[in-house]
Design an enzyme around this catalytic site. Structure first.
Site, PDB file in Angstrom:
ATOM      1  N   ASN A  52       0.852  -1.196   0.000  1.00 26.27           N
ATOM      2  CA  ASN A  52       0.000   0.000   0.000  1.00 26.27           C
ATOM      3  C   ASN A  52       0.894   1.254   0.000  1.00 26.27           C
ATOM      4  O   ASN A  52       0.822   2.111   0.876  1.00 26.27           O
ATOM      5  CB  ASN A  52      -0.966   0.002   1.191  1.00 26.27           C
ATOM      6  CG  ASN A  52      -2.066   1.031   0.994  1.00 26.27           C
ATOM      7  OD1 ASN A  52      -2.242   1.940   1.776  1.00 26.27           O
ATOM      8  ND2 ASN A  52      -2.792   0.919  -0.103  1.00 26.27           N
ATOM      9  N   LEU A  53       1.721   1.299  -0.998  1.00 25.22           N
ATOM     10  CA  LEU A  53       2.826   2.264  -1.005  1.00 25.22           C
ATOM     11  C   LEU A  53       2.364   3.680  -1.338  1.00 25.22           C
ATOM     12  O   LEU A  53       1.437   3.882  -2.113  1.00 25.22           O
ATOM     13  CB  LEU A  53       3.875   1.798  -2.020  1.00 25.22           C
ATOM     14  CG  LEU A  53       4.386   0.368  -1.798  1.00 25.22           C
ATOM     15  CD1 LEU A  53       5.443   0.024  -2.825  1.00 25.22           C
ATOM     16  CD2 LEU A  53       4.923   0.174  -0.389  1.00 25.22           C
ATOM     17  N   HIS A  54       3.053   4.641  -0.727  1.00 22.77           N
ATOM     18  CA  HIS A  54       2.791   6.061  -0.970  1.00 22.77           C
ATOM     19  C   HIS A  54       4.141   6.759  -1.117  1.00 22.77           C
ATOM     20  O   HIS A  54       5.202   6.102  -1.088  1.00 22.77           O
ATOM     21  CB  HIS A  54       1.951   6.643   0.165  1.00 22.77           C
ATOM     22  CG  HIS A  54       2.463   6.289   1.538  1.00 22.77           C
ATOM     23  ND1 HIS A  54       3.675   6.730   2.014  1.00 22.77           N
ATOM     24  CD2 HIS A  54       1.952   5.489   2.505  1.00 22.77           C
ATOM     25  CE1 HIS A  54       3.870   6.259   3.225  1.00 22.77           C
ATOM     26  NE2 HIS A  54       2.849   5.479   3.549  1.00 22.77           N
ATOM     27  N   HIS A 112       7.103   5.774   1.046  1.00 27.02           N
ATOM     28  CA  HIS A 112       7.879   4.588   0.665  1.00 27.02           C
ATOM     29  C   HIS A 112       8.834   4.911  -0.488  1.00 27.02           C
ATOM     30  O   HIS A 112       9.957   4.412  -0.522  1.00 27.02           O
ATOM     31  CB  HIS A 112       6.947   3.445   0.238  1.00 27.02           C
ATOM     32  CG  HIS A 112       6.063   2.936   1.333  1.00 27.02           C
ATOM     33  ND1 HIS A 112       4.720   3.223   1.390  1.00 27.02           N
ATOM     34  CD2 HIS A 112       6.318   2.151   2.405  1.00 27.02           C
ATOM     35  CE1 HIS A 112       4.187   2.633   2.453  1.00 27.02           C
ATOM     36  NE2 HIS A 112       5.129   1.979   3.084  1.00 27.02           N
ATOM     37  N   GLN A 149      10.274   1.560  16.136  1.00 24.90           N
ATOM     38  CA  GLN A 149      10.638   0.390  15.333  1.00 24.90           C
ATOM     39  C   GLN A 149      12.081   0.517  14.842  1.00 24.90           C
ATOM     40  O   GLN A 149      12.867  -0.440  14.901  1.00 24.90           O
ATOM     41  CB  GLN A 149       9.683   0.262  14.144  1.00 24.90           C
ATOM     42  CG  GLN A 149      10.162  -0.712  13.071  1.00 24.90           C
ATOM     43  CD  GLN A 149       9.150  -0.930  11.972  1.00 24.90           C
ATOM     44  OE1 GLN A 149       8.184  -1.662  12.163  1.00 24.90           O
ATOM     45  NE2 GLN A 149       9.359  -0.327  10.806  1.00 24.90           N
ATOM     46  N   SER A 209       0.945   7.578   5.789  1.00 22.93           N
ATOM     47  CA  SER A 209       0.824   6.235   6.352  1.00 22.93           C
ATOM     48  C   SER A 209      -0.185   5.471   5.521  1.00 22.93           C
ATOM     49  O   SER A 209      -1.166   6.054   5.033  1.00 22.93           O
ATOM     50  CB  SER A 209       0.310   6.332   7.794  1.00 22.93           C
ATOM     51  OG  SER A 209      -0.225   5.093   8.204  1.00 22.93           O
ATOM     52  N   SER A 210       0.049   4.184   5.387  1.00 21.19           N
ATOM     53  CA  SER A 210      -0.913   3.358   4.653  1.00 21.19           C
ATOM     54  C   SER A 210      -2.266   3.371   5.359  1.00 21.19           C
ATOM     55  O   SER A 210      -3.303   3.177   4.745  1.00 21.19           O
ATOM     56  CB  SER A 210      -0.411   1.921   4.560  1.00 21.19           C
ATOM     57  OG  SER A 210       0.851   1.934   3.943  1.00 21.19           O
ATOM     58  N   ARG A 211      -2.243   3.604   6.655  1.00 22.97           N
ATOM     59  CA  ARG A 211      -3.508   3.589   7.407  1.00 22.97           C
ATOM     60  C   ARG A 211      -4.331   4.858   7.183  1.00 22.97           C
ATOM     61  O   ARG A 211      -5.509   4.872   7.506  1.00 22.97           O
ATOM     62  CB  ARG A 211      -3.236   3.392   8.902  1.00 22.97           C
ATOM     63  CG  ARG A 211      -2.739   1.986   9.225  1.00 22.97           C
ATOM     64  CD  ARG A 211      -2.737   1.697  10.710  1.00 22.97           C
ATOM     65  NE  ARG A 211      -2.519   0.288  10.989  1.00 22.97           N
ATOM     66  CZ  ARG A 211      -1.329  -0.259  11.265  1.00 22.97           C
ATOM     67  NH1 ARG A 211      -0.246   0.489  11.320  1.00 22.97           N
ATOM     68  NH2 ARG A 211      -1.231  -1.561  11.503  1.00 22.97           N
TER      69      ARG A 211
HETATM   70  O1  PAF Z   1       7.383  -0.728   8.828  1.00 25.81           O
HETATM   71  C1  PAF Z   1       6.806  -1.672   8.246  1.00 25.81           C
HETATM   72  O2  PAF Z   1       6.141  -1.495   7.216  1.00 25.81           O
HETATM   73  C2  PAF Z   1       6.905  -3.079   8.816  1.00 25.81           C
HETATM   74  O3  PAF Z   1       6.889  -3.074  10.194  1.00 25.81           O
HETATM   75  C3  PAF Z   1       8.130  -3.866   8.286  1.00 25.81           C
HETATM   76  C4  PAF Z   1       9.429  -3.206   8.722  1.00 25.81           C
HETATM   77  C5  PAF Z   1       8.064  -3.941   6.774  1.00 25.81           C
HETATM   78  C6  PAF Z   1       8.126  -5.292   8.842  1.00 25.81           C
HETATM   79  O4  PAF Z   1       6.982  -5.984   8.464  1.00 25.81           O
END
Ligand code: PAF
Length: 270
Positions: free
Chosen positions: A28-30, A33, A146, A178-180
């Site tokens: 679900n790239l934007h 990404h 993360q 964000s994809s969300r």
């Molecule tokens: O940040 C994300 O999209 C995910 O947590 C990742 C790093 C691809 C791991 O599934």
């Protein structure tokens, strides 16, 4: 651009390449990404993106089923961005997977409401690293916790892969991409920019008020719009402990649920 679907194909196809930079994604790239791919191109010669919605990092009542899946669109964005390979594993990737525990900072912030999330993240990222053997890996700094956990985990496990963070990309109204965001109702989408507005207010006033005052002010401002942050904190960017008033470098971090959609954002002051 070539698509790789499984481990043995990856080993075969990537055998002769070096200077590989990996951009792990859940699709679900934007534009956020795409900026990770651009960062990967600054350091690597061969660019691989991975697309895998990893069930291990979703809790039982979380949005794994509704997480947006837009593979065809994603592939054309990656091709346009200049990726050489895309790794799209099937569920087989989880077969006999060795599970790992994330470092203790995973218990803070998002870890309080998502206790197994970061274990799932480090487990899948390690698997991706083992299969694709990159020299570099690029992660977005929107998911700051993360990023920190991944850096720490792979250092502790003696991986030589260089882990790079890439800045947050925002919509014109300040909302972090964000994809969300696609899952927000139109009403929630209208109020969502207040997240960045409050972070910016805190940043601009950090020298004039105490951290407690700033946080209370922002919580009050959010409350007027029925927004109740899960957390809003001013932290030491390495330990994620509360920052002290005279720390020069701080992370202002927030998680908010708008309807069923959980959004996170942060500003790092160096
Ligand atoms: O940040 C994300 O999209 C995910 O947590 C990742 C790093 C691809 C791991 O599934």
């Amino acid at each position: 651009m070539e698509i790789i679907n499984n481990e043995s194909q990856a080993k075969e196809v990537l055998r002769d390449f070096s200077e590989i930079a990996l951009v792990p994604t859940m699709g679900n790239l934007h534009s956020g990404h795409v900026s990770l791919v651009d960062k990967a191109k600054e350091v690597g010669k061969i660019i691989i993106a991975s697309i895998y919605v990893n069930p291990l990092q979703f809790g039982i009542n979380e949005d794994f089923d509704s997480y947006p899946r837009t593979l065809n669109d994603d592939l054309s964005k990656l091709e346009q961005a200049g990726c050489d390979f895309v790794f799209c594993p099937s569920e087989n990737i989880l077969e006999n997977i060795q599970k790992y525990k994330a470092p203790d900072i995973s218990k803070k912030l998002c870890g309080k409401t998502r206790p197994t999330h970061f274990d799932g993240v480090v487990t899948i990222v390690r698997k991706l690293f083992e299969v694709l053997n990159p020299d570099y890996a690029v992660f977005g700094l929107k998911d700051y916790q993360q990023f920190l956990i991944i850096k720490k985990f792979f250092k502790e496990h003696n991986f030589q892969i260089k882990i790079l963070g890439s800045p947050i990309i925002r919509e014109d109204d300040g909302l972090a991409m964000s994809s969300r965001n696609n899952l927000l109702t139109s009403q929630d989408r209208k109020i969502a920019p207040q997240i960045f507005e409050q972070l910016t207010f805190i940043k601009n006033n950090i020298k004039n008020k105490t951290h407690d005052e700033l946080i209370i002010n922002s919580i009050e401002a959010f409350k007027k719009n029925n927004i109740f942050p899960e957390y809003l904190s001013i932290l030491n960017p390495e330990t994620l402990e509360d920052a002290s008033e005279n720390d020069a470098s701080v992370l202002i971090a927030i998680a908010v649920k708008l309807g069923n959609v959980r959004l996170i954002d942060n500003i790092l002051i160096n």
